[in-house]
Design a protein around this motif. Structure first.
Motif, PDB file in Angstrom:
ATOM      1  N   VAL A 269       0.851  -1.193   0.000  1.00 54.03           N
ATOM      2  CA  VAL A 269       0.000   0.000   0.000  1.00 54.03           C
ATOM      3  C   VAL A 269       0.885   1.240   0.000  1.00 54.03           C
ATOM      4  CG1 VAL A 269      -1.772   1.267   1.268  1.00 54.03           C
ATOM      5  CG2 VAL A 269      -1.814  -1.233   1.236  1.00 54.03           C
ATOM      6  N   ASN A 270       0.470   2.255  -0.739  1.00 54.90           N
ATOM      7  CA  ASN A 270       1.247   3.484  -0.843  1.00 54.90           C
ATOM      8  C   ASN A 270       0.990   4.397   0.358  1.00 54.90           C
ATOM      9  OD1 ASN A 270       2.804   5.612  -1.728  1.00 54.90           O
ATOM     10  ND2 ASN A 270       1.331   6.301  -3.267  1.00 54.90           N
ATOM     11  N   THR A 271       1.563   4.036   1.497  1.00 53.79           N
ATOM     12  CA  THR A 271       1.411   4.862   2.702  1.00 53.79           C
ATOM     13  C   THR A 271       2.300   6.097   2.647  1.00 53.79           C
ATOM     14  OG1 THR A 271       3.103   3.563   3.847  1.00 53.79           O
ATOM     15  CG2 THR A 271       0.809   2.875   4.124  1.00 53.79           C
ATOM     16  N   ASN A 272       3.317   6.076   1.787  1.00 53.61           N
ATOM     17  CA  ASN A 272       4.216   7.221   1.685  1.00 53.61           C
ATOM     18  C   ASN A 272       3.490   8.484   1.249  1.00 53.61           C
ATOM     19  OD1 ASN A 272       6.433   5.729   2.442  1.00 53.61           O
ATOM     20  ND2 ASN A 272       7.127   5.321   0.361  1.00 53.61           N
ATOM     21  N   ALA A 273       2.558   8.342   0.303  1.00 59.06           N
ATOM     22  CA  ALA A 273       1.840   9.513  -0.216  1.00 59.06           C
ATOM     23  C   ALA A 273       1.026  10.166   0.891  1.00 59.06           C
ATOM     24  CB  ALA A 273       0.942   9.105  -1.375  1.00 59.06           C
ATOM     25  N   ARG A 274       0.380   9.346   1.703  1.00 58.53           N
ATOM     26  CA  ARG A 274      -0.412   9.909   2.805  1.00 58.53           C
ATOM     27  C   ARG A 274       0.482  10.657   3.788  1.00 58.53           C
ATOM     28  NH1 ARG A 274      -3.913   6.474   7.316  1.00 58.53           N
ATOM     29  NH2 ARG A 274      -4.585   8.276   8.524  1.00 58.53           N
TER      30      ARG A 274
ATOM     31  N   LEU B  69       3.485  12.007   3.312  1.00 60.15           N
ATOM     32  CA  LEU B  69       4.049  13.224   2.727  1.00 60.15           C
ATOM     33  C   LEU B  69       2.989  14.317   2.591  1.00 60.15           C
ATOM     34  CD1 LEU B  69       6.337  11.605   0.019  1.00 60.15           C
ATOM     35  CD2 LEU B  69       7.094  12.883   2.036  1.00 60.15           C
ATOM     36  N   SER B  70       1.768  13.942   2.204  1.00 65.50           N
ATOM     37  CA  SER B  70       0.693  14.937   2.084  1.00 65.50           C
ATOM     38  C   SER B  70       0.399  15.593   3.424  1.00 65.50           C
ATOM     39  CB  SER B  70      -0.576  14.281   1.534  1.00 65.50           C
ATOM     40  OG  SER B  70      -0.435  13.986   0.164  1.00 65.50           O
ATOM     41  N   GLN B  71       0.352  14.792   4.474  1.00 64.91           N
ATOM     42  CA  GLN B  71       0.107  15.346   5.805  1.00 64.91           C
ATOM     43  C   GLN B  71       1.212  16.310   6.216  1.00 64.91           C
ATOM     44  OE1 GLN B  71      -0.239  11.657   7.989  1.00 64.91           O
ATOM     45  NE2 GLN B  71      -2.477  11.679   7.897  1.00 64.91           N
ATOM     46  N   GLN B  72       2.456  15.927   5.962  1.00 67.37           N
ATOM     47  CA  GLN B  72       3.585  16.777   6.337  1.00 67.37           C
ATOM     48  C   GLN B  72       3.600  18.073   5.533  1.00 67.37           C
ATOM     49  OE1 GLN B  72       5.681  16.186   8.892  1.00 67.37           O
ATOM     50  NE2 GLN B  72       4.421  14.394   9.314  1.00 67.37           N
ATOM     51  N   LEU B  73       3.351  17.976   4.252  1.00 66.72           N
ATOM     52  CA  LEU B  73       3.364  19.162   3.403  1.00 66.72           C
ATOM     53  C   LEU B  73       2.224  20.109   3.758  1.00 66.72           C
ATOM     54  CD1 LEU B  73       4.167  17.380   0.031  1.00 66.72           C
ATOM     55  CD2 LEU B  73       5.718  18.853   1.324  1.00 66.72           C
ATOM     56  N   ALA B  74       1.061  19.550   4.094  1.00 70.06           N
ATOM     57  CA  ALA B  74      -0.086  20.386   4.451  1.00 70.06           C
ATOM     58  C   ALA B  74       0.203  21.236   5.679  1.00 70.06           C
ATOM     59  CB  ALA B  74      -1.316  19.507   4.691  1.00 70.06           C
ATOM     60  N   GLU B  75       0.936  20.688   6.618  1.00 70.26           N
ATOM     61  CA  GLU B  75       1.256  21.445   7.825  1.00 70.26           C
ATOM     62  C   GLU B  75       2.075  22.694   7.524  1.00 70.26           C
ATOM     63  OE1 GLU B  75       3.022  19.213  10.941  1.00 70.26           O
ATOM     64  OE2 GLU B  75       1.391  17.747  11.060  1.00 70.26           O
ATOM     65  N   HIS B  76       2.721  22.701   6.377  1.00 73.02           N
ATOM     66  CA  HIS B  76       3.556  23.840   6.005  1.00 73.02           C
ATOM     67  C   HIS B  76       2.951  24.640   4.853  1.00 73.02           C
ATOM     68  CE1 HIS B  76       6.809  22.617   8.674  1.00 73.02           C
ATOM     69  NE2 HIS B  76       6.550  21.380   8.298  1.00 73.02           N
ATOM     70  N   GLY B  77       1.663  24.426   4.598  1.00 70.09           N
ATOM     71  CA  GLY B  77       0.963  25.234   3.613  1.00 70.09           C
ATOM     72  C   GLY B  77       1.319  24.923   2.180  1.00 70.09           C
ATOM     73  N   ILE B  78       1.828  23.738   1.923  1.00 70.35           N
ATOM     74  CA  ILE B  78       2.194  23.356   0.557  1.00 70.35           C
ATOM     75  C   ILE B  78       1.051  22.551  -0.050  1.00 70.35           C
ATOM     76  CG2 ILE B  78       3.833  22.064  -0.865  1.00 70.35           C
ATOM     77  CD1 ILE B  78       5.911  22.604   1.383  1.00 70.35           C
ATOM     78  N   ASN B  79       0.528  23.015  -1.168  1.00 71.34           N
ATOM     79  CA  ASN B  79      -0.597  22.353  -1.823  1.00 71.34           C
ATOM     80  C   ASN B  79      -0.145  21.062  -2.493  1.00 71.34           C
ATOM     81  OD1 ASN B  79      -2.339  24.651  -1.313  1.00 71.34           O
ATOM     82  ND2 ASN B  79      -1.210  25.688  -2.934  1.00 71.34           N
ATOM     83  N   VAL B  80      -0.883  19.990  -2.277  1.00 72.84           N
ATOM     84  CA  VAL B  80      -0.650  18.734  -2.988  1.00 72.84           C
ATOM     85  C   VAL B  80      -1.890  18.476  -3.834  1.00 72.84           C
ATOM     86  CG1 VAL B  80      -0.194  16.266  -2.809  1.00 72.84           C
ATOM     87  CG2 VAL B  80       0.814  17.827  -1.142  1.00 72.84           C
ATOM     88  N   TYR B  81      -1.743  18.605  -5.137  1.00 77.19           N
ATOM     89  CA  TYR B  81      -2.887  18.477  -6.035  1.00 77.19           C
ATOM     90  C   TYR B  81      -2.942  17.138  -6.760  1.00 77.19           C
ATOM     91  CZ  TYR B  81      -3.685  23.496  -5.414  1.00 77.19           C
ATOM     92  OH  TYR B  81      -3.951  24.739  -4.881  1.00 77.19           O
ATOM     93  N   TYR B  82      -1.829  16.425  -6.779  1.00 76.14           N
ATOM     94  CA  TYR B  82      -1.814  15.156  -7.507  1.00 76.14           C
ATOM     95  C   TYR B  82      -0.967  14.113  -6.783  1.00 76.14           C
ATOM     96  CZ  TYR B  82      -3.551  17.959 -11.411  1.00 76.14           C
ATOM     97  OH  TYR B  82      -4.292  18.808 -12.202  1.00 76.14           O
ATOM     98  N   HIS B  83      -1.473  12.869  -6.766  1.00 75.31           N
ATOM     99  CA  HIS B  83      -0.707  11.685  -6.386  1.00 75.31           C
ATOM    100  C   HIS B  83      -0.634  10.808  -7.636  1.00 75.31           C
ATOM    101  CE1 HIS B  83      -1.623  11.608  -1.758  1.00 75.31           C
ATOM    102  NE2 HIS B  83      -0.979  12.687  -2.143  1.00 75.31           N
ATOM    103  N   THR B  84       0.549  10.336  -7.965  1.00 71.44           N
ATOM    104  CA  THR B  84       0.708   9.472  -9.131  1.00 71.44           C
ATOM    105  C   THR B  84       1.490   8.229  -8.724  1.00 71.44           C
ATOM    106  OG1 THR B  84       0.797  11.411 -10.576  1.00 71.44           O
ATOM    107  CG2 THR B  84       1.564   9.339 -11.500  1.00 71.44           C
ATOM    108  N   VAL B  85       1.095   7.089  -9.267  1.00 71.61           N
ATOM    109  CA  VAL B  85       1.843   5.852  -9.083  1.00 71.61           C
ATOM    110  C   VAL B  85       2.220   5.335 -10.458  1.00 71.61           C
ATOM    111  CG1 VAL B  85       1.839   3.503  -8.179  1.00 71.61           C
ATOM    112  CG2 VAL B  85       0.609   5.298  -6.952  1.00 71.61           C
ATOM    113  N   VAL B  86       3.482   4.998 -10.639  1.00 71.76           N
ATOM    114  CA  VAL B  86       3.958   4.509 -11.925  1.00 71.76           C
ATOM    115  C   VAL B  86       4.866   3.303 -11.692  1.00 71.76           C
ATOM    116  CG1 VAL B  86       5.938   6.094 -11.939  1.00 71.76           C
ATOM    117  CG2 VAL B  86       5.075   5.189 -14.102  1.00 71.76           C
ATOM    118  N   GLY B  87       4.855   2.376 -12.616  1.00 70.74           N
ATOM    119  CA  GLY B  87       5.668   1.175 -12.483  1.00 70.74           C
ATOM    120  C   GLY B  87       7.133   1.418 -12.812  1.00 70.74           C
ATOM    121  N   ASP B  88       7.916   0.357 -12.703  1.00 67.96           N
ATOM    122  CA  ASP B  88       9.361   0.444 -12.951  1.00 67.96           C
ATOM    123  C   ASP B  88       9.636   0.395 -14.452  1.00 67.96           C
ATOM    124  OD1 ASP B  88      10.056   0.356 -10.123  1.00 67.96           O
ATOM    125  OD2 ASP B  88       9.376  -1.720 -10.195  1.00 67.96           O
TER     126      ASP B  88
END
Length: 414
Positions: A18-23, A25-44
């Motif tokens: 599961v991609n827990t990293n995105a969650r 990072l989004s929480q951390q960035l939000a605390e500093h007022g940084i907008n997160v508008y997109y999450h993308t997952v791509v293969g190798d």
């Protein structure tokens, strides 16, 4: 600063992890007022990753990558990015020494391909990996900042907290933060609640109001942005007060709470011991109740009486009640609640009886539910519900309504 988070790894697309990293990072960035508008997952795959990077560059000036920094051939994140931005990969001597020391400490043989993890993009700021081998890196090219982080959360999270966020903040002219508060409602639908506060939603700017419905509940997330946490909280409080003036009767708690948590908290505060009798819910109320820490202080025990015979033998439900009114009835529900309270010498009793599905019972359609509530010093009550969901939804909602009715009855007894 507008950010996009790109997770690299075919194992994510296959559902193996599961991609827990995105969650995070989004929480951390939000605390500093940084907008997160997109999450993308791509293969190798370097071609697909290159395409994702090109799309991200059109809409974001901060692109954070997780994964693909390891020693194997399919770890290609930094290779793809370095080619894309026209930079070479060079060995970072400190990282190479750290990797060699890691293998020496663990007594393992270092294979040649592990040196690959010490390669970094030329001109980047290297982020040390204190919990693994592959370092991270930060580089800004033509106004876009690229941050590369390892995939394992145990490596990525401390690296970002210790080094990554500091690098991001050093590049920001204005340090804002984002604060949110979630209001939780029960007993009102999403459409009805939204109608009550429609004008507030239409004129929203800062703070914003976002409704969300799930499993019979409705939540409103109020989000404010400012450089000051205190001002954010004050802005949220003003909007919260307006909302609760209109629909406060359905509000039961905030943020990460639940109906069951609130019930345990209230019963504990009043030192009220409870017992349960369950038919269609099959012990789900007891299971959810005992999952809450501290429930042992207020939960006596429970009886799962699924058949008519069990209701008669274990709960002393009168056979004439079952014959005359059926087990799906207010009479049966109140007897179950009153008798389980009496049998287990509890202060309160709750019962669940009804038709979970898939077939009707005693002429009652699927979704017909009766909940009984009994207190030691008052007459028992029953509540009838008519659900239209699946068998599992009917059971889950029955338990939630049981908590809701108990909380309502407790509030009336103050």
């Amino acid at each position: 600063m507008n950010a996009e988070i790109i997770a690299v790894g075919s194992e994510l697309l296959l559902g193996q992890i599961v991609n827990t990293n995105a969650r995070f990072l989004s929480q951390q960035l939000a605390e500093h007022g940084i907008n997160v508008y997109y999450h993308t997952v791509v293969g190798d795959n370097d071609k697909r990753l290159k395409g994702v990077i090109e799309s991200a560059e059109q809409r974001s000036n901060l692109i954070i990558f997780t994964g693909g920094l390891g020693p194997t051939k399919d770890d290609l994140t930094k290779e793809t990015i370095s080619r894309h931005i026209g930079k070479k990969l060079v060995f970072d001597e400190e990282a190479l020494v750290s990797i060699k020391q890691y293998f020496a400490r663990t007594g393992r043989e270092m294979t040649e391909n592990n040196k690959k993890q010490a390669l970094v993009i030329e001109g980047s700021d290297v982020l040390p990996n204190d919990h693994g081998m592959a370092p991270g890196m930060v580089i800004t090219v033509q106004g876009i900042t690229y941050i590369l982080l390892p995939g394992p959360p145990k490596e990525m999270e401390p690296m970002f907290l210790e080094y990554g966020i500091k690098s991001i903040l050093s590049k920001m002219d204005k340090h804002e933060r984002i604060e949110s508060k979630v209001l939780r409602f029960f007993g009102i639908g999403e459409a009805a609640l939204e109608t009550e506060i429609e004008d507030l939603i239409e004129k929203q700017q800062n703070p914003t109001i976002a409704p969300l419905a799930a499993d019979g509940e409705v939540t409103l997330r109020i989000t404010a942005k400012h450089t000051s946490r205190e001002i954010c909280e004050n802005m949220i409080a003003v909007v919260e007060e307006e909302i609760l003036e209109r629909v406060g009767q359905f509000h039961y708690g905030n943020d990460q709470t639940s109906l069951m948590k609130e019930l345990v908290r209230e019963l504990t505060a009043r030192n009220i011991k409870i017992a349960s009798a369950e038919s269609l819910t099959g012990g789900m109320f007891q299971e959810n109740l005992t999952a809450i820490p501290g429930a042992g202080k207020i939960f006596m025990s429970g009886i799962v009486s699924y058949t008519n015979e069990a209701k008669a033998k274990l709960l002393n439900v009168k056979r004439e009640t079952i014959e005359k009114h059926g087990v799906v009835s207010e009479q049966c529900a109140t007897e179950m609640a009153e008798n389980v309270r009496s049998i287990l010498d509890a202060d309160a009793g709750i019962s669940f009886t009804g038709v979970a599905g898939p077939e009707e019972l005693e002429g009652n359609p699927v979704g017909t539910v009766y909940i009984g509530i009994s207190f030691r010093d008052s007459e028992p009550k029953s509540f009838k519900l008519n659900f239209s969901g699946s068998r599992e939804q009917n059971r889950v909602r029955s338990v939630k309504y049981g908590c809701y009715y108990l909380l309502r009855e407790l509030a009336a007894r103050k």
